[in-house]
Motif scaffolding. Structure first.
Motif, PDB file in Angstrom:
ATOM      1  N   ALA A   5      33.958  21.103 -11.746  1.00 56.28           N
ATOM      2  CA  ALA A   5      33.115  22.160 -11.179  1.00 56.28           C
ATOM      3  C   ALA A   5      32.597  21.793  -9.798  1.00 56.28           C
ATOM      4  O   ALA A   5      31.983  22.624  -9.122  1.00 56.28           O
ATOM      5  CB  ALA A   5      31.937  22.443 -12.112  1.00 56.28           C
ATOM      6  N   LEU A  38      25.390  18.805 -11.902  1.00 55.74           N
ATOM      7  CA  LEU A  38      25.847  19.186 -13.243  1.00 55.74           C
ATOM      8  C   LEU A  38      26.522  18.011 -13.943  1.00 55.74           C
ATOM      9  O   LEU A  38      26.340  17.806 -15.139  1.00 55.74           O
ATOM     10  CB  LEU A  38      26.824  20.360 -13.157  1.00 55.74           C
ATOM     11  CG  LEU A  38      26.245  21.767 -13.092  1.00 55.74           C
ATOM     12  CD1 LEU A  38      27.364  22.792 -12.977  1.00 55.74           C
ATOM     13  CD2 LEU A  38      25.394  22.069 -14.328  1.00 55.74           C
ATOM     14  N   THR A  39      27.302  17.248 -13.190  1.00 56.01           N
ATOM     15  CA  THR A  39      27.984  16.098 -13.790  1.00 56.01           C
ATOM     16  C   THR A  39      26.982  15.059 -14.266  1.00 56.01           C
ATOM     17  O   THR A  39      27.106  14.528 -15.377  1.00 56.01           O
ATOM     18  CB  THR A  39      28.962  15.475 -12.776  1.00 56.01           C
ATOM     19  OG1 THR A  39      29.883  16.478 -12.333  1.00 56.01           O
ATOM     20  CG2 THR A  39      29.750  14.332 -13.414  1.00 56.01           C
ATOM     21  N   GLU A  46      25.330  16.333 -17.398  1.00 58.54           N
ATOM     22  CA  GLU A  46      26.233  16.263 -18.551  1.00 58.54           C
ATOM     23  C   GLU A  46      26.282  14.836 -19.095  1.00 58.54           C
ATOM     24  O   GLU A  46      26.221  14.622 -20.312  1.00 58.54           O
ATOM     25  CB  GLU A  46      27.628  16.725 -18.160  1.00 58.54           C
ATOM     26  CG  GLU A  46      28.637  16.729 -19.296  1.00 58.54           C
ATOM     27  CD  GLU A  46      28.350  17.788 -20.348  1.00 58.54           C
ATOM     28  OE1 GLU A  46      28.367  17.442 -21.549  1.00 58.54           O
ATOM     29  OE2 GLU A  46      28.104  18.949 -19.978  1.00 58.54           O
ATOM     30  N   ALA A  72      32.762  19.137 -15.959  1.00 57.92           N
ATOM     31  CA  ALA A  72      31.632  19.204 -15.028  1.00 57.92           C
ATOM     32  C   ALA A  72      32.032  18.651 -13.661  1.00 57.92           C
ATOM     33  O   ALA A  72      31.651  19.200 -12.622  1.00 57.92           O
ATOM     34  CB  ALA A  72      30.444  18.440 -15.594  1.00 57.92           C
ATOM     35  N   ALA A 113      29.132  24.785 -16.318  1.00 61.21           N
ATOM     36  CA  ALA A 113      30.123  23.882 -15.733  1.00 61.21           C
ATOM     37  C   ALA A 113      31.531  24.462 -15.880  1.00 61.21           C
ATOM     38  O   ALA A 113      32.340  24.401 -14.941  1.00 61.21           O
ATOM     39  CB  ALA A 113      30.030  22.514 -16.391  1.00 61.21           C
TER      40      ALA A 113
END
Length: 252
Positions: free
Chosen positions: A172, A177-178, A181, A169, A125
Motif C-alpha cells: 500500500a 500503515l505498515t 500492522e 500493508a 491497507a
C-alpha cells in the motif's frame, strides 16, 4: 523463498526497547511471545545477558529475573561452561498451553474489539494496495500465498498469514500503515495459530488469501477491502469460539 527482509524487521522488533510497564513482566511477554511466534526458534541461543539487557533497555538484574521465569515456564534453558548461554526451548505442548492461557486472558468483548480494529486496518491497507501497487509490489504476498498453501502445521501457517498482511500493508506504500500492522501483529499474532488448527479452517483461509490477492492484482480496491476484512473476522471468530469453549484444548 525470500522472506529475509521481513524476518529481520520482525526480529528487530523483538529486541527493541520495551514500553513503560512492569519490566520483568514485559521481558517475559516479549521473549515468550517471540518464541510462540517462531521468531526465536527451538535451540536458538539468545544474546548474552549484557547485550540483551542493553537491547531491551532493562537492567541486567531485571533480565535475569525474567529469564528465571521463562526457565520455570520451560521456554528457555541455560548451559554452563564453554559454548554455554541461554537457549530457546519451544516444545509444541508448552507453547500450546501458553497460547491457551493467553487466549483465556482475553474477554470475548476484547477479542471482538480487536477484530474491529484489525479489520479496519487490514481493509484500508488492502484497498490502497489494490490502487497503488504495481505487479512487482505483489511478488512478496504471492510467495506468502504459496508458502501458506504448502505449510504443514498451524504455527507455520500463522507466521505466514501475519507476514502476508504486513506485505500487503507494505504494498500500500504507507509506512505508517505498515508499522501499525506490525504493532498489531505483536498483540494478536501469538494467538493466530489457534485459528488454523482444523483442516477446514486452513482450506478456507487459503481460499480467502487467493481471492484477496486476485482483487489486489486486478486493482479492485473496494473488493480487496471487503475480502481483507472478511478474512480478519474469520480468524478472530474462530478465536472467540475457542475462548467461549474454554475447556477445549487447542491442537497446535
Amino acid at each position: 523463498m525470500n522472506a529475509q527482509p521481513l524476518s529481520s524487521a520482525a526480529r528487530r522488533a523483538v529486541f527493541a526497547p520495551l514500553a513503560a510497564e512492569p519490566r520483568v513482566d514485559a521481558v517475559v511477554r516479549r521473549l515468550g511471545d517471540a518464541i510462540a511466534l517462531g521468531l526465536l526458534g527451538d535451540g536458538e541461543q539468545l544474546p548474552g545477558e549484557g547485550e540483551l539487557s542493553r537491547q531491551l533497555g532493562v537492567a541486567t538484574v531485571t533480565l535475569r529475573e525474567a529469564l528465571a521465569v521463562l526457565r520455570h515456564q520451560g521456554l528457555v534453558g541455560t548451559r554452563r561452561g564453554r559454548g554455554g548461554g541461554t537457549f530457546v526451548r519451544a516444545p509444541a505442548d508448552l507453547l500450546g498451553e501458553r497460547l491457551r492461557a493467553r487466549l483465556l486472558a482475553h474477554t470475548t468483548d476484547e477479542l471482538r474489539d480487536l477484530a474491529d480494529h484489525w479489520a479496519a486496518l487490514a481493509g484500508a491497507a488492502a484497498r490502497l494496495a489494490a490502487e497503488r501497487a504495481a505487479s512487482p509490489d505483489l511478488e512478496a504476498p504471492r510467495r506468502s500465498l504459496l508458502d501458506f498453501a504448502a505449510a504443514e502445521d498451524p504455527a507455520a501457517m500463522s507466521r505466514i498469514d501475519r507476514r502476508f498482511h504486513v506485505e500487503i500493508a507494505a504494498a500500500a506504500q504507507s509506512a505508517r500503515l505498515t508499522r501499525e500492522e506490525i504493532r498489531l501483529q505483536t498483540e494478536i499474532g501469538p494467538l493466530l495459530c489457534l485459528a488454523f488448527n482444523r483442516p477446514e479452517a486452513r482450506r478456507e483461509a487459503d481460499a480467502q488469501h487467493r481471492a484477496l490477492l486476485g482483487a489486489l492484482a486486478s486493482g479492485r480496491g473496494e473488493q480487496a477491502r471487503i475480502l481483507a476484512e472478511q478474512h480478519v473476522h474469520f480468524a478472530l471468530r474462530r478465536l472467540i469460539e475457542q475462548r467461549v469453549d474454554g475447556t477445549r484444548r487447542p491442537q497446535v
